[in-house]
Design a protein around this motif. Sequence first.
Motif, PDB file in Angstrom:
ATOM      1  N   LEU A 117       0.831  -1.203   0.000  1.00 52.05           N
ATOM      2  CA  LEU A 117       0.000   0.000   0.000  1.00 52.05           C
ATOM      3  C   LEU A 117       0.870   1.259   0.000  1.00 52.05           C
ATOM      4  CD1 LEU A 117      -2.834  -0.979   2.529  1.00 52.05           C
ATOM      5  CD2 LEU A 117      -3.003  -0.822   0.037  1.00 52.05           C
ATOM      6  N   PHE A 118       1.910   1.248   0.818  1.00 50.84           N
ATOM      7  CA  PHE A 118       2.810   2.391   0.855  1.00 50.84           C
ATOM      8  C   PHE A 118       3.500   2.571  -0.496  1.00 50.84           C
ATOM      9  CE2 PHE A 118       7.025   4.280   2.071  1.00 50.84           C
ATOM     10  CZ  PHE A 118       6.539   5.518   2.439  1.00 50.84           C
ATOM     11  N   PHE A 119       3.895   1.447  -1.106  1.00 49.48           N
ATOM     12  CA  PHE A 119       4.534   1.519  -2.410  1.00 49.48           C
ATOM     13  C   PHE A 119       3.572   2.079  -3.465  1.00 49.48           C
ATOM     14  CE2 PHE A 119       5.901  -0.269  -6.499  1.00 49.48           C
ATOM     15  CZ  PHE A 119       7.209   0.185  -6.521  1.00 49.48           C
ATOM     16  N   ALA A 120       2.290   1.694  -3.384  1.00 45.86           N
ATOM     17  CA  ALA A 120       1.299   2.223  -4.327  1.00 45.86           C
ATOM     18  C   ALA A 120       1.186   3.736  -4.198  1.00 45.86           C
ATOM     19  CB  ALA A 120      -0.062   1.564  -4.087  1.00 45.86           C
ATOM     20  N   LEU A 121       1.241   4.247  -2.970  1.00 46.42           N
ATOM     21  CA  LEU A 121       1.197   5.695  -2.766  1.00 46.42           C
ATOM     22  C   LEU A 121       2.447   6.363  -3.349  1.00 46.42           C
ATOM     23  CD1 LEU A 121      -0.202   5.860   0.893  1.00 46.42           C
ATOM     24  CD2 LEU A 121      -1.442   6.245  -1.255  1.00 46.42           C
ATOM     25  N   VAL A 122       3.596   5.689  -3.219  1.00 42.76           N
ATOM     26  CA  VAL A 122       4.827   6.200  -3.825  1.00 42.76           C
ATOM     27  C   VAL A 122       4.676   6.248  -5.346  1.00 42.76           C
ATOM     28  CG1 VAL A 122       7.279   5.714  -4.215  1.00 42.76           C
ATOM     29  CG2 VAL A 122       6.301   5.462  -1.930  1.00 42.76           C
ATOM     30  N   MET A 123       4.049   5.220  -5.910  1.00 39.17           N
ATOM     31  CA  MET A 123       3.818   5.183  -7.355  1.00 39.17           C
ATOM     32  C   MET A 123       2.943   6.353  -7.795  1.00 39.17           C
ATOM     33  SD  MET A 123       3.271   1.134  -8.201  1.00 39.17           S
ATOM     34  CE  MET A 123       3.423   1.340  -9.992  1.00 39.17           C
ATOM     35  N   LEU A 124       1.910   6.654  -7.023  1.00 39.38           N
ATOM     36  CA  LEU A 124       1.037   7.776  -7.377  1.00 39.38           C
ATOM     37  C   LEU A 124       1.817   9.093  -7.341  1.00 39.38           C
ATOM     38  CD1 LEU A 124      -2.257   6.808  -5.484  1.00 39.38           C
ATOM     39  CD2 LEU A 124      -1.663   6.436  -7.887  1.00 39.38           C
ATOM     40  N   ALA A 125       2.668   9.255  -6.312  1.00 42.73           N
ATOM     41  CA  ALA A 125       3.493  10.465  -6.239  1.00 42.73           C
ATOM     42  C   ALA A 125       4.465  10.535  -7.417  1.00 42.73           C
ATOM     43  CB  ALA A 125       4.262  10.492  -4.912  1.00 42.73           C
ATOM     44  N   ALA A 126       5.031   9.389  -7.775  1.00 46.89           N
ATOM     45  CA  ALA A 126       5.957   9.348  -8.906  1.00 46.89           C
ATOM     46  C   ALA A 126       5.254   9.715 -10.203  1.00 46.89           C
ATOM     47  CB  ALA A 126       6.575   7.953  -9.018  1.00 46.89           C
ATOM     48  N   PHE A 248       5.016   7.396 -19.550  1.00 52.63           N
ATOM     49  CA  PHE A 248       5.353   6.449 -18.497  1.00 52.63           C
ATOM     50  C   PHE A 248       4.672   6.840 -17.187  1.00 52.63           C
ATOM     51  CE2 PHE A 248       8.110   4.631 -15.194  1.00 52.63           C
ATOM     52  CZ  PHE A 248       8.169   3.320 -15.632  1.00 52.63           C
ATOM     53  N   GLY A 249       4.544   8.149 -16.952  1.00 52.55           N
ATOM     54  CA  GLY A 249       3.858   8.615 -15.748  1.00 52.55           C
ATOM     55  C   GLY A 249       2.413   8.144 -15.690  1.00 52.55           C
ATOM     56  N   TYR A 250       1.726   8.181 -16.822  1.00 48.69           N
ATOM     57  CA  TYR A 250       0.336   7.694 -16.853  1.00 48.69           C
ATOM     58  C   TYR A 250       0.279   6.189 -16.606  1.00 48.69           C
ATOM     59  CZ  TYR A 250      -1.487  12.173 -18.470  1.00 48.69           C
ATOM     60  OH  TYR A 250      -1.851  13.493 -18.558  1.00 48.69           O
ATOM     61  N   PHE A 251       1.253   5.460 -17.144  1.00 48.88           N
ATOM     62  CA  PHE A 251       1.318   4.021 -16.900  1.00 48.88           C
ATOM     63  C   PHE A 251       1.514   3.733 -15.408  1.00 48.88           C
ATOM     64  CE2 PHE A 251       4.191   0.352 -16.307  1.00 48.88           C
ATOM     65  CZ  PHE A 251       3.347  -0.664 -16.731  1.00 48.88           C
ATOM     66  N   VAL A 252       2.417   4.466 -14.771  1.00 49.19           N
ATOM     67  CA  VAL A 252       2.671   4.287 -13.345  1.00 49.19           C
ATOM     68  C   VAL A 252       1.422   4.635 -12.528  1.00 49.19           C
ATOM     69  CG1 VAL A 252       4.013   5.158 -11.378  1.00 49.19           C
ATOM     70  CG2 VAL A 252       5.151   4.632 -13.534  1.00 49.19           C
ATOM     71  N   LEU A 253       0.699   5.670 -12.952  1.00 47.99           N
ATOM     72  CA  LEU A 253      -0.532   6.055 -12.271  1.00 47.99           C
ATOM     73  C   LEU A 253      -1.538   4.908 -12.277  1.00 47.99           C
ATOM     74  CD1 LEU A 253      -2.336   8.253 -10.956  1.00 47.99           C
ATOM     75  CD2 LEU A 253      -3.011   8.916 -13.284  1.00 47.99           C
ATOM     76  N   VAL A 254      -1.715   4.291 -13.432  1.00 51.68           N
ATOM     77  CA  VAL A 254      -2.643   3.164 -13.548  1.00 51.68           C
ATOM     78  C   VAL A 254      -2.181   1.997 -12.675  1.00 51.68           C
ATOM     79  CG1 VAL A 254      -3.581   1.422 -15.124  1.00 51.68           C
ATOM     80  CG2 VAL A 254      -3.436   3.814 -15.845  1.00 51.68           C
ATOM     81  N   MET A 255      -0.878   1.698 -12.705  1.00 52.91           N
ATOM     82  CA  MET A 255      -0.345   0.608 -11.894  1.00 52.91           C
ATOM     83  C   MET A 255      -0.559   0.858 -10.407  1.00 52.91           C
ATOM     84  SD  MET A 255       1.019  -1.896 -13.638  1.00 52.91           S
ATOM     85  CE  MET A 255       2.167  -2.606 -12.462  1.00 52.91           C
ATOM     86  N   GLY A 256      -0.326   2.095  -9.969  1.00 48.13           N
ATOM     87  CA  GLY A 256      -0.528   2.423  -8.560  1.00 48.13           C
ATOM     88  C   GLY A 256      -1.964   2.232  -8.136  1.00 48.13           C
ATOM     89  N   VAL A 257      -2.899   2.666  -8.962  1.00 47.25           N
ATOM     90  CA  VAL A 257      -4.324   2.499  -8.650  1.00 47.25           C
ATOM     91  C   VAL A 257      -4.690   1.014  -8.594  1.00 47.25           C
ATOM     92  CG1 VAL A 257      -6.673   2.885  -9.490  1.00 47.25           C
ATOM     93  CG2 VAL A 257      -4.987   4.738  -9.581  1.00 47.25           C
ATOM     94  N   LEU A 258      -4.161   0.230  -9.534  1.00 47.81           N
ATOM     95  CA  LEU A 258      -4.461  -1.205  -9.553  1.00 47.81           C
ATOM     96  C   LEU A 258      -3.950  -1.905  -8.290  1.00 47.81           C
ATOM     97  CD1 LEU A 258      -3.761  -2.166 -13.288  1.00 47.81           C
ATOM     98  CD2 LEU A 258      -5.974  -1.987 -12.136  1.00 47.81           C
TER      99      LEU A 258
END
Length: 266
Positions: A117-126, A248-258
Amino acid sequence: MSTIELVGFSSSILIGISLGLIGGGGSILTLPVLVYLMGINPIMSTAYSLFVVGATSLVGSVNYMRHQQVNYKAALVFSVPSFLAVYLTRKFLVPAIPDPIFTTAAFTLSKDVAIMLFFALVMLAASISMIRDKNKAQKAEGPVQFNLPLIALEGALVGTLTGIVGAGGGFLIIPALVLLARLPMKMAVGTSLLIIAVKSLIGFLGDLSNIPVDWPFLLEFTGLSIIGIFVGSYLSRFVPGQKLKKAFGYFVLVMGVLILVKETLL
């Protein structure tokens, strides 16, 4: 080898390509690949991620060194507190996190889930960092100068983040080097790769006494990632880096949400 594992090893090449193309993003891919495709638990995966990203970034930084696109003074100022923070985090903080973190009659938050969960939040920030317009940061470039306290503070914060989730932190390091040290973007990328490499490998050293390492697997996975960074470095000559970073940022956003959905609702 199962189909999922084959996809996982193939994805390791994409990790290197990402680092070669945009100077970051590799760690954002590494942890989900290790956890969801290779079936490795999150604690072990964060350690493996440090080695994969560290070794791959080290190889990538050599090309920037050859072209004198690494600022060693900025790397040193940023790195010393970052190295200390990541080593201490992996050596003491991560093993000290209780498992489960807390539990009630209706809900239990395990250590593994909390890290994801923490990593997903990092992904959203990234993703936000990569999607937003970088023109202001680029306009900040000028004569190289150093805001020593702020650079050192961000180094310590990025080191702690790296230690917890195994992320190299390039999405934080590059803006810091551009805004706080006024490095040109290409030099910031080269300097960032060197910082990520040494910081991540030092963090991995902090794990060696805590976890058993499957060296044949880790070296094979890392070797494919290193092949990827050569491919990415070659492609970077033809692909506009800023457009690629935003995509790539949009891809990371989708991955974080998933990841958030999978760990909380599924």
